[in-house]
Scaffold this motif. Structure first.
Motif, PDB file in Angstrom:
ATOM      1  N   THR A  92       2.038  10.453   1.780  1.00 38.36           N
ATOM      2  CA  THR A  92       0.611  10.452   1.484  1.00 38.36           C
ATOM      3  C   THR A  92       0.352   9.352   0.466  1.00 38.36           C
ATOM      4  N   TRP A  93      -0.662   8.541   0.739  1.00 34.44           N
ATOM      5  CA  TRP A  93      -1.026   7.445  -0.148  1.00 34.44           C
ATOM      6  C   TRP A  93      -2.308   7.806  -0.873  1.00 34.44           C
ATOM      7  N   GLU A 100      -8.733   0.977  -2.059  1.00 34.28           N
ATOM      8  CA  GLU A 100      -8.368   0.942  -0.637  1.00 34.28           C
ATOM      9  C   GLU A 100      -8.925  -0.296   0.043  1.00 34.28           C
ATOM     10  N   ALA A 133      -0.357   8.466   5.503  1.00 28.54           N
ATOM     11  CA  ALA A 133       0.365   7.193   5.496  1.00 28.54           C
ATOM     12  C   ALA A 133       0.507   6.588   6.886  1.00 28.54           C
ATOM     13  N   HIS A 176       6.755   3.397   6.398  1.00 28.83           N
ATOM     14  CA  HIS A 176       5.799   3.272   5.285  1.00 28.83           C
ATOM     15  C   HIS A 176       6.418   3.810   3.999  1.00 28.83           C
ATOM     16  N   VAL A 192       5.625  -0.557   0.902  1.00 32.82           N
ATOM     17  CA  VAL A 192       4.869  -0.621  -0.350  1.00 32.82           C
ATOM     18  C   VAL A 192       5.160  -1.929  -1.078  1.00 32.82           C
ATOM     19  N   LEU A 212      -2.238   2.496  -6.827  1.00 32.03           N
ATOM     20  CA  LEU A 212      -1.739   3.052  -5.567  1.00 32.03           C
ATOM     21  C   LEU A 212      -0.509   3.897  -5.861  1.00 32.03           C
ATOM     22  N   THR A 213      -0.628   5.183  -5.596  1.00 29.23           N
ATOM     23  CA  THR A 213       0.484   6.120  -5.761  1.00 29.23           C
ATOM     24  C   THR A 213       0.853   6.678  -4.398  1.00 29.23           C
ATOM     25  N   VAL A 214       2.124   6.634  -4.064  1.00 23.99           N
ATOM     26  CA  VAL A 214       2.622   7.119  -2.778  1.00 23.99           C
ATOM     27  C   VAL A 214       3.619   8.243  -3.037  1.00 23.99           C
ATOM     28  N   TRP A 261       6.355  10.234  -1.003  1.00 18.82           N
ATOM     29  CA  TRP A 261       7.101  10.011   0.239  1.00 18.82           C
ATOM     30  C   TRP A 261       8.245  11.021   0.325  1.00 18.82           C
ATOM     31  N   ALA A 316       2.928   1.495  -6.681  1.00 18.60           N
ATOM     32  CA  ALA A 316       3.059   0.175  -6.051  1.00 18.60           C
ATOM     33  C   ALA A 316       3.445  -0.894  -7.059  1.00 18.60           C
TER      34      ALA A 316
END
Length: 600
Positions: free
Chosen positions: A416-417, A424, A492, A510, A515, A529-531, A533, A551
């Motif tokens: 989830t991004w 964005e 994502a 992804h 990233v 930007l926080t991912v 995973w 990121a």
């Protein structure tokens, strides 16, 4: 659901978007139960026409007019010609490689344009993702070059050549089927296609996976290297390995969660009551019901594990025919649900393959595994076909879930991004033929209003929340980003489609590598930007590993969660259970001086 209009939640879009993140998930997951993705019914009709006209009719026309097989009126006399099956495989690979088969259209996040891959992979400067850039020479980097474009174009050309050239005479075919007129596709052409597909994949795994190389490359290699009877037997083994791999992958706690949202998304299922019955107590408890378990493990897992073995070893033509018919129904059922990655063509080909291989060339007519001419090769072929499924289940970090044969297992690497407000839109600065999806949706033929498009882009999050890993991802996200209610949260897979042109549920496409490639082009500041995973669950473990990625900073946290905790939660993580507990194993912090400090 309207024919040209979407079927959104009844609440005003702006009011819905203003709600807290988990409250939105509660409303949208309940909406998914009754309406699925909520796309206009015309979208489903377009998919049906694409499969029927472009794929089925188009493929048959190609075979009919490039091979000496007969007329359409005489189809019953040539439906089992090997050249038909070989060319249908090449036809499928061509459409997949162009982006006209799986992962096409709105249900895969392609709104305008609806086709992704060919527009990206024929364009220098777009993002590419090599599988082993530090280990395979001449594959480093993440930018597509003119050489990459030419290599991909050569792959497309080789597929077209294989389709256009007439079949060649084959002594083994003539001896086994004296009346056969179509011959076989040239082994040389198959060899060239195989080499180019591997070379493209080493430069960019997107192209290999996008062409569904894990499914079709083995069939192409077997066609290039074996005599006719051995080739047919090996094709059977390939299909059986795919089915068995998919069946084994459904062991565990994930798979039952796949069934209810898949049934809910079936566009031509008019029964809201039937959709609700797949959940324990709609709308209070959206965990799978006992009906969902029966659908998944009796009509799913049992079928995929039992019937393929019946087909492979059956000595009776009636039993073979019944088993093949059951597998056709199985694949058509999956097709009817329109799963989000929309692997419709794959299901059609496998349904046809079940009849073509096991009814057209049954074991009792000399096409059983014991009829393989070189006995020593049989275990080698089986071991080669099973290698990646076995490795991928024990070491999912090393193998995509696609070669691991976990297509519908619910056990996927995923992410989830979360973008800080206004960030964005910066994805539009990445070289790509498509803009961010909320803008695509406002410009497509069946256009969405701006706020309606923003709500529609929340629906994939609702879908993810109904699967086990979604509850883990959201648990980490709300803990790591305290003001998540003000962030733009995205599935994502859809982001990956916009950036690279293709995704099919493979979280490896992804992860930190995408990233990092994006960060080189956009240069997000810390926190923008926080991912979150997560890797797939290994078959011998009871947990999943996750990472939190900033990121600008890279991986800032690693840990695990128990799968059992995820499947017991509601999609919106309500109290008193709340978010899934995690075991934090590693954290990176930033001191006031800006120095990165690693803590264990």
């Amino acid at each position: 659901m309207g024919f040209l209009k979407p079927d959104p939640p009844q609440e005003d879009p702006r009011a819905l978007l203003a709600r807290p993140f988990l409250e939105r998930i509660r409303i949208l997951s309940a909406h998914w139960v009754e309406h699925g993705f909520g796309a206009p019914r015309a979208v489903s009709v377009i998919y049906v026409l694409k499969v029927a006209v472009l794929y089925c009719l188009g493929g048959l026309l190609v075979v009919r007019y490039t091979s000496d097989v007969g007329t359409f009126a005489d189809f019953t006399s040539w439906w089992d010609e090997p050249v038909l099956y070989q060319k249908l495989i090449l036809w499928t690979v061509l459409l997949e490689a162009l982006g006209l088969a799986g992962s096409w259209g709105p249900l895969a996040g392609h709104f305008k344009p609806m086709t992704g891959p060919v527009g990206y992979w024929l364009r220098p400067g777009t993002i590419r993702l090599p599988p082993w850039p530090g280990k395979v020479p001449f594959t480093a980097g993440d930018e597509r070059t003119v050489g990459d474009v030419l290599l991909y174009a050569a792959l497309l050309a080789s597929l077209v050549v294989g389709l256009v050239l007439p079949g060649e005479a084959d002594g083994g075919l003539t001896a086994a089927v004296p009346g056969s007129a179509g011959g076989v596709v040239s082994p040389l052409v198959h060899g060239v296609v195989a080499v180019l597909l591997v070379l493209c994949g080493l430069r960019d795994r997107l192209i290999f996976l996008g062409s569904r190389g894990e499914q079709y490359l083995p069939a192409i290699v077997l066609s290039a290297s074996l005599g006719f009877t051995d080739m047919v037997i090996a094709w059977k083994l390939l299909m059986v390995v795919v089915w068995l791999g998919a069946g084994v992958s459904k062991f565990g706690k994930h798979f039952t969660n796949v069934i209810p949202p898949m049934i809910s998304n079936a566009p031509f299922n008019p029964s809201v009551r039937l959709r609700r019955l797949h959940y324990r107590d709609f709308p209070r408890d959206l965990r799978p019901s006992s009906l969902a378990w029966v659908m998944g493990h009796v009509f799913g897992t049992t079928v995929e594990l039992g019937l393929p073995l019946v087909l492979l070893f059956s000595p009776n033509s009636t039993v073979t025919l019944l088993a093949a018919g059951a597998m056709v129904v199985f694949h058509l059922f999956i097709l009817s649900t329109f799963p989000l990655a929309v692997p419709l063509e794959w299901n059609v080909l496998f349904a046809f393959g079940a009849v073509f291989l096991f009814v057209g060339y049954p074991a009792q007519d000399g096409y059983g595994v014991l009829d393989f001419s070189q006995g020593w090769m049989l275990p080698v072929i089986v071991a080669a076909l099973a290698f990646f499924p076995v490795l991928g289940n024990f070491r999912p970090d090393l193998v995509s879930f696609l070669p691991s044969m976990r297509q519908y297992a619910g056990n996927w690497a995923s992410a989830t991004w979360a973008f800080a407000p206004g960030c964005e839109e910066r994805l539009n600065g990445v070289k790509a033929p498509a803009r961010i999806q909320v803008e695509q949706m406002q410009n497509m033929l069946m256009a969405y209003e701006k706020d309606a498009a923003a709500v529609a882009m929340q629906m994939p999050l609702a879908w993810r929340s109904m699967h086990s890993q979604g509850r883990g991802l959201f648990s980490v996200l709300v803990r790591h980003v305290p003001d998540i209610d003000h962030y733009t949260v995205r599935e994502a897979e859809f982001v990956c489609n916009q950036l690279t042109g293709w995704n099919f549920g493979d979280g490896h496409l992804h992860d930190i590598r995408l990233v990092n490639a994006l960060q080189k082009r956009v240069n997000f500041a810390p926190g923008e930007l926080t991912v979150v995973w997560a890797e797939s669950q290994a078959i011998h473990q009871d947990f999943q590993r996750y990472q939190v990625i900033d990121a600008a900073l890279g991986v800032v946290e690693r840990g695990t969660w128990k799968v059992a905790d995820c499947v017991e939660r509601q999609p919106w993580l309500p109290e008193p259970a709340g978010p899934v507990p995690v075991q934090v194993e590693w954290v990176r912090t930033v001191q006031d001086t800006g120095t990165l400090v690693t803590e264990v």
